[in-house]
Each structure stands twice: as C-alpha cells, then as structure tokens.
Scaffold this motif. Structure first.
Motif, PDB file in Angstrom:
ATOM      1  N   GLY A  21       0.637  -1.629   0.279  1.00  0.00           N
ATOM      2  CA  GLY A  21      -0.171  -0.523   0.187  1.00  0.00           C
ATOM      3  C   GLY A  21       0.846   1.071  -0.186  1.00  0.00           C
ATOM      4  O   GLY A  21       0.439   2.225  -0.674  1.00  0.00           O
ATOM      5  N   ILE A  22       2.030   1.053   0.698  1.00  0.00           N
ATOM      6  CA  ILE A  22       2.614   2.212   0.831  1.00  0.00           C
ATOM      7  C   ILE A  22       3.183   2.833  -1.133  1.00  0.00           C
ATOM      8  O   ILE A  22       3.398   3.719  -1.056  1.00  0.00           O
ATOM      9  N   SER A  23       4.024   1.248  -1.381  1.00  0.00           N
ATOM     10  CA  SER A  23       4.219   1.428  -2.962  1.00  0.00           C
ATOM     11  C   SER A  23       3.367   1.988  -3.689  1.00  0.00           C
ATOM     12  O   SER A  23       3.742   3.040  -4.132  1.00  0.00           O
ATOM     13  N   LEU A  24       1.858   1.331  -3.723  1.00  0.00           N
ATOM     14  CA  LEU A  24       0.934   2.365  -4.228  1.00  0.00           C
ATOM     15  C   LEU A  24       0.796   3.799  -3.786  1.00  0.00           C
ATOM     16  O   LEU A  24       0.602   4.398  -4.678  1.00  0.00           O
ATOM     17  N   ALA A  25       1.004   3.822  -2.530  1.00  0.00           N
ATOM     18  CA  ALA A  25       0.484   5.488  -2.310  1.00  0.00           C
ATOM     19  C   ALA A  25       1.477   5.896  -2.922  1.00  0.00           C
ATOM     20  O   ALA A  25       0.774   7.504  -3.090  1.00  0.00           O
ATOM     21  N   LYS A  26       3.116   5.895  -2.514  1.00  0.00           N
ATOM     22  CA  LYS A  26       4.100   7.133  -2.988  1.00  0.00           C
ATOM     23  C   LYS A  26       3.799   6.748  -5.101  1.00  0.00           C
ATOM     24  O   LYS A  26       4.078   7.941  -5.584  1.00  0.00           O
ATOM     25  N   SER A  27       3.467   5.526  -5.606  1.00  0.00           N
ATOM     26  CA  SER A  27       3.077   5.991  -6.483  1.00  0.00           C
ATOM     27  C   SER A  27       2.206   7.371  -7.502  1.00  0.00           C
ATOM     28  O   SER A  27       2.208   7.668  -8.064  1.00  0.00           O
ATOM     29  N   MET A  28       0.941   6.829  -6.769  1.00  0.00           N
ATOM     30  CA  MET A  28      -0.113   7.582  -6.347  1.00  0.00           C
ATOM     31  C   MET A  28       0.184   8.901  -6.363  1.00  0.00           C
ATOM     32  O   MET A  28      -0.141   9.682  -7.571  1.00  0.00           O
ATOM     33  N   ILE A  29       1.080   9.284  -5.371  1.00  0.00           N
ATOM     34  CA  ILE A  29       1.217  10.714  -5.173  1.00  0.00           C
ATOM     35  C   ILE A  29       2.497  11.332  -6.873  1.00  0.00           C
ATOM     36  O   ILE A  29       2.703  12.007  -6.568  1.00  0.00           O
ATOM     37  N   ILE A  57      -6.882   9.263 -10.784  1.00  0.00           N
ATOM     38  CA  ILE A  57      -5.080   8.811 -10.313  1.00  0.00           C
ATOM     39  C   ILE A  57      -5.498   8.178  -8.697  1.00  0.00           C
ATOM     40  O   ILE A  57      -4.686   7.352  -8.458  1.00  0.00           O
ATOM     41  N   THR A  58      -6.372   8.680  -7.975  1.00  0.00           N
ATOM     42  CA  THR A  58      -6.558   8.610  -6.561  1.00  0.00           C
ATOM     43  C   THR A  58      -7.520   7.476  -6.475  1.00  0.00           C
ATOM     44  O   THR A  58      -7.002   6.289  -5.720  1.00  0.00           O
ATOM     45  N   LYS A  59      -8.657   7.590  -7.327  1.00  0.00           N
ATOM     46  CA  LYS A  59      -9.464   6.475  -7.244  1.00  0.00           C
ATOM     47  C   LYS A  59      -8.495   4.571  -7.464  1.00  0.00           C
ATOM     48  O   LYS A  59      -8.859   4.297  -7.083  1.00  0.00           O
ATOM     49  N   THR A  64      -6.995  -0.679  -6.111  1.00  0.00           N
ATOM     50  CA  THR A  64      -6.062  -1.766  -6.161  1.00  0.00           C
ATOM     51  C   THR A  64      -5.760  -1.835  -4.583  1.00  0.00           C
ATOM     52  O   THR A  64      -5.716  -2.767  -4.603  1.00  0.00           O
ATOM     53  N   PHE A  65      -5.658  -0.702  -3.260  1.00  0.00           N
ATOM     54  CA  PHE A  65      -5.405  -1.260  -2.246  1.00  0.00           C
ATOM     55  C   PHE A  65      -6.281  -1.525  -1.807  1.00  0.00           C
ATOM     56  O   PHE A  65      -6.054  -3.091  -0.500  1.00  0.00           O
ATOM     57  N   TYR A  66      -7.592  -1.596  -1.922  1.00  0.00           N
ATOM     58  CA  TYR A  66      -9.048  -1.605  -0.759  1.00  0.00           C
ATOM     59  C   TYR A  66      -8.463  -3.395  -1.211  1.00  0.00           C
ATOM     60  O   TYR A  66      -9.002  -4.226  -0.114  1.00  0.00           O
ATOM     61  N   PRO A  67      -8.928  -4.173  -2.138  1.00  0.00           N
ATOM     62  CA  PRO A  67      -9.499  -5.324  -2.583  1.00  0.00           C
ATOM     63  C   PRO A  67      -7.575  -6.274  -1.977  1.00  0.00           C
ATOM     64  O   PRO A  67      -7.665  -7.402  -1.985  1.00  0.00           O
ATOM     65  N   ALA A 169       2.970   9.067   2.042  1.00  0.00           N
ATOM     66  CA  ALA A 169       2.172   7.720   1.171  1.00  0.00           C
ATOM     67  C   ALA A 169       1.851   6.498   2.769  1.00  0.00           C
ATOM     68  O   ALA A 169       0.633   5.597   2.737  1.00  0.00           O
ATOM     69  N   ARG A 170       3.307   6.534   4.200  1.00  0.00           N
ATOM     70  CA  ARG A 170       2.843   5.901   5.086  1.00  0.00           C
ATOM     71  C   ARG A 170       1.581   5.978   5.729  1.00  0.00           C
ATOM     72  O   ARG A 170       0.753   5.067   6.036  1.00  0.00           O
ATOM     73  N   ALA A 171       1.114   7.131   5.825  1.00  0.00           N
ATOM     74  CA  ALA A 171       0.328   7.258   5.981  1.00  0.00           C
ATOM     75  C   ALA A 171      -0.935   7.369   5.326  1.00  0.00           C
ATOM     76  O   ALA A 171      -1.722   6.987   6.078  1.00  0.00           O
ATOM     77  N   ILE A 172      -1.145   7.575   4.623  1.00  0.00           N
ATOM     78  CA  ILE A 172      -2.581   7.384   3.809  1.00  0.00           C
ATOM     79  C   ILE A 172      -2.471   5.446   3.877  1.00  0.00           C
ATOM     80  O   ILE A 172      -3.764   5.144   3.943  1.00  0.00           O
ATOM     81  N   ALA A 173      -1.291   4.733   3.348  1.00  0.00           N
ATOM     82  CA  ALA A 173      -1.082   3.093   3.114  1.00  0.00           C
ATOM     83  C   ALA A 173      -2.390   2.803   4.946  1.00  0.00           C
ATOM     84  O   ALA A 173      -2.911   2.169   4.728  1.00  0.00           O
ATOM     85  N   GLN A 174      -1.544   3.458   5.771  1.00  0.00           N
ATOM     86  CA  GLN A 174      -1.611   3.258   7.237  1.00  0.00           C
ATOM     87  C   GLN A 174      -3.492   3.149   7.695  1.00  0.00           C
ATOM     88  O   GLN A 174      -4.300   2.304   7.975  1.00  0.00           O
TER      89      GLN A 174
END
Length: 182
Positions: A21-29, A57-59, A64-67, A169-174
């Motif tokens: 999730g952190i990796s995905l969030a970093k990519s999103m940002i 982009i955020t959606k 991806t992350f929720y599933p 990204a970490r805060a978003i993923a957590q």
C-alpha cells in the motif's frame, strides 16, 4: 494457542499488504505531481492555479489497494471456521470473497472513499500550488525570467515530493488499511 498464532500470522500479512500500500500510495502521489507538472508545461506558469489533478489517479489507488485486504478477510473467515469446528468448501470461501467482500469494497470505494479521494487529491494539489507560490514570490523579488522560474518550480515540486512523499504515502496506506480491514 491457535488464536495467538493466527494473530501473529494476520499481522505479518497485514504488514505485507501495508508495505504494498505504501508503494502504491507513493506511486499515486508521484503520478499526481507528474500530472500537474505535465499540465504546467502545457498551460504555462501563469495558469498554474487552473490545473486540476484528476481524481481518477487517486481512485486507482483505492481500487487496487482495498481488494488487497481480501486476503485478511479470507484469513479471518478460515479462523472463525476453525474456532467453530467447521470446514467450508473452498468454493464457499471464494463465494464469500467474490460476491460479498469484493462487492462491498467496490461500493466503499465508489461511495465512502469518495470523500477521501477528494481530500487526498486536494492535499496534493494544494501542496504543489504552495510550492509554486513560494517560487513565484522569490522570483518576483529577485527578478527571475520565465526559464529560471520554470526550472525552480520543477526543482521545488520535485524536492517536495521526495521530502514529503514517503511520509504521506505511509500515512495514507496505514489509514486505508484500517478502513479496508474494518
């Protein structure tokens, strides 16, 4: 104790999903910042305040992350089965996963997460715009030309992404791991 083993295993799986999730969030940002800079290049520095980062982009992050958290749902389901002394067929687990859990996550992403999508997108947008305003303030004082302003904006936005991107990204993923788990 099987419950303690289950909890340890669940934490390991959750931590692995969180890292993804952190990796995905970093990519999103990074995608949000890049989108803004690409548009800035097209419309010019004077029009920066009209650039809107698309929520798609955020959606994509949420979709991806929720599933990914479905693994935790199956683990919980199997653990409850074991505690109840039952063993459901694999197809039953897949039915629960696919029909109930996945559809609920899709619903959450399309409704409840919509506010979060707007917030995350707006935060990135405001952060970028603030970096641009800061550069423009200095440029005005020091009399920079367009090419120098443009290069300083790109550097400032890039520095901001490197400096704040991982923490954000970490805060978003957590936060979203907790939401998805709940």
């Amino acid at each position: 104790n099987s419950t303690k083993q289950f909890e340890r295993q669940k934490l390991r799986v959750r931590d692995k999903i969180e890292r993804k999730g952190i990796s995905l969030a970093k990519s999103m940002i990074k995608s949000q910042y890049q989108y803004f800079l690409d548009k800035l290049h097209t419309v010019g520095v004077n029009q920066y305040d009209r650039i809107e980062i698309p929520e798609s982009i955020t959606k994509h992050f949420f979709n991806t992350f929720y599933p990914m958290s479905s693994t935790l749902a199956v683990m919980e389901y199997e653990h409850l089965e074991k505690q109840a002394g039952k063993k459901a067929e694999q197809t039953d687990k897949q039915t629960v996963l696919n029909s109930i859990f996945q559809s609920k996550l899709t619903e959450i992403v399309n409704t409840t997460a919509g506010k979060k999508i707007k917030t995350i997108t707006a935060t990135s947008q405001e952060t970028i715009k603030q970096a641009i305003r800061d550069v423009l303030d200095v440029a005005d004082t020091e009399g920079w030309g367009i090419s120098e302003i443009t290069s300083k904006i790109y550097k400032s936005v890039g520095d901001n992404l490197r400096g704040n991107g991982y923490a954000r990204a970490r805060a978003i993923a957590q936060t979203e791991m907790i939401s998805a788990s709940n």
